[in-house]
Motif scaffolding. Structure first.
Motif, PDB file in Angstrom:
ATOM      1  N   THR A   1       0.862  -0.924  -0.008  1.00 32.68           N
ATOM      2  CA  THR A   1       0.042   0.178   0.423  1.00 32.68           C
ATOM      3  C   THR A   1       0.729   1.159   0.104  1.00 32.68           C
ATOM      4  O   THR A   1       0.608   2.385  -0.278  1.00 32.68           O
TER       5      THR A   1
ATOM      6  N   LEU B   1      -3.811   2.824   0.229  1.00 30.86           N
ATOM      7  CA  LEU B   1      -4.473   2.258   0.875  1.00 30.86           C
ATOM      8  C   LEU B   1      -5.827   2.087   0.242  1.00 30.86           C
ATOM      9  O   LEU B   1      -6.271   2.844  -0.432  1.00 30.86           O
TER      10      LEU B   1
ATOM     11  N   ALA C   1      -0.682  -0.164   7.637  1.00 31.04           N
ATOM     12  CA  ALA C   1      -0.373   0.578   5.981  1.00 31.04           C
ATOM     13  C   ALA C   1      -0.116   2.128   7.242  1.00 31.04           C
ATOM     14  O   ALA C   1       0.870   1.879   6.369  1.00 31.04           O
TER      15      ALA C   1
ATOM     16  N   ALA D   1      -5.650  -1.446   7.528  1.00 27.07           N
ATOM     17  CA  ALA D   1      -5.577   0.191   7.510  1.00 27.07           C
ATOM     18  C   ALA D   1      -4.678   0.632   8.954  1.00 27.07           C
ATOM     19  O   ALA D   1      -3.762   1.791   8.675  1.00 27.07           O
TER      20      ALA D   1
END
Length: 335
Positions: free
Chosen positions: A124, A129, A221, A218
């Motif tokens: 990512t 993302l 990342a 999330a």
């Protein structure tokens, strides 16, 4: 004799084939690690899983029945010994493996199809993302597929954990073990009986996996913008995703336990609840809205450490495989 350009083309094709084989091999390892990591994690979190199941069946059909996590745990230890805390551990391991080999193993392959350039969370940094809707959709798909594979194991695990000398449920199945549980279910409920409660289990895992995998992706990342990939990164992201998952999944997990543990008549139908919606309405009417969060503390105590261990072990195994795996040959002209 090959021309220089032909030689470069040949080496390029060889490198691409080697890279394709490596990525395919990595995916196979990922599926294996996806089943292994949570199977090891449940060895540590099984006692809390048993407590959670007992709390969710406590006070069934009664109004304002309160029960504390500590009281349930102490009662299990007092009446069943430490072995009671690991009730159904064998089927719990099989359940984790069958569920997560799909739930975790499919996430990156499906996301790579949905989001151009995506390979894993580390990628990512290059691709960005994936948007929230893609992460939620991908997580839901993985959860549903995993639940269909794992429902027989989940059903047996639920019934075994809810039984015992210190059982809190108004009804329990007295199976002598995992093999007896499967044989009794098939004998009295048919093969289809192994998928009792599959609807609510699939919904539970669709919402739970969407919350869990999208949050973990999330958080990891974000952290990887400042830190190298490590066990510490997996622990922080795993803990955060565990809390979000518990908030989303607790009511559905409670419904699943009630539906799967209820008595079954000779037609294979539940005698207490006629499906998920009927269960939700009856619990709301007789026990109140707070009943849907029975076992929330024990569920988080279970899911928090469980996801920490699962993602930490999963990450360690993947990084180990990457560092020890063969590298594709270097292409002439690469620097």
């Amino acid at each position: 004799m090959l021309r220089p350009n032909a030689r470069v083309d040949e080496l390029t094709m060889t490198a691409r084939k080697a890279l394709h084989r490596k990525r395919r091999s990595d995916r196979i390892y990922d599926f294996f690690f996806a089943g292994l990591a949570p199977s090891l994690s449940i060895l540590a979190t099984s006692p809390v899983d048993v407590v959670k199941a007992r709390m969710q069946t406590a006070g069934e059909g009664q109004c304002n029945q309160s029960i504390r996590t500590r009281d349930v745990l102490m009662r299990i230890v007092r009446e069943e010994g430490l072995a009671g805390c690991y009730r159904g551990i064998g089927i719990s391991v099989l359940r984790e493996a069958s569920l997560n080999v799909m739930r975790l193993g499919l996430f990156d392959p499906i996301m790579s199809f949905m989001h151009h350039g995506y390979r894993d969370v580390a990628s990512t940094a290059e691709t960005g993302l994936p948007p929230l809707y893609k992460r939620l959709l991908c997580g839901s798909i993985c959860g549903i597929v995993g639940s269909l594979a794992a429902n027989p194991m989940e059903l047996v695990k639920c019934r075994i954990q809810c039984a015992g000398k210190s059982a809190t449920s108004s009804h329990m199945y007295n199976y002598s073990g995992t093999v007896d549980a499967f044989s009794q279910i098939i004998k009295h409920e048919g093969i289809a009986g192994l998928w009792n409660g599959s609807q609510v289990f699939a919904i539970r895992n669709a919402f739970g996996s969407a919350a869990n995998l999208s949050t973990f992706t999330a958080l990891k990342a974000y952290i990887l913008q400042f830190r190298k990939d490590s066990v510490g990164v997996d622990i922080v992201a795993g803990l955060g995703s565990g809390f979000v998952t518990t908030c989303v999944m607790c009511p559905l997990d409670m419904l699943k336990t009630r539906v799967q543990n209820q008595p079954i008549d000779h037609n294979g139908m539940g005698t207490l609840y006629n499906g998920t919606i009927d269960a939700a309405l009856k619990i709301r009417r007789t026990e109140g809205i707070s009943a849907f969060y029975k076992g929330f503390t024990s569920l988080f105590i279970r899911t928090g450490p469980h996801y920490i261990l699962t993602f930490a072990i999963f990450g360690m195994l993947r990084r180990y495989a990457e560092t020890t795996g063969s590298q594709p040959p270097t292409i002439i002209g690469d620097s």
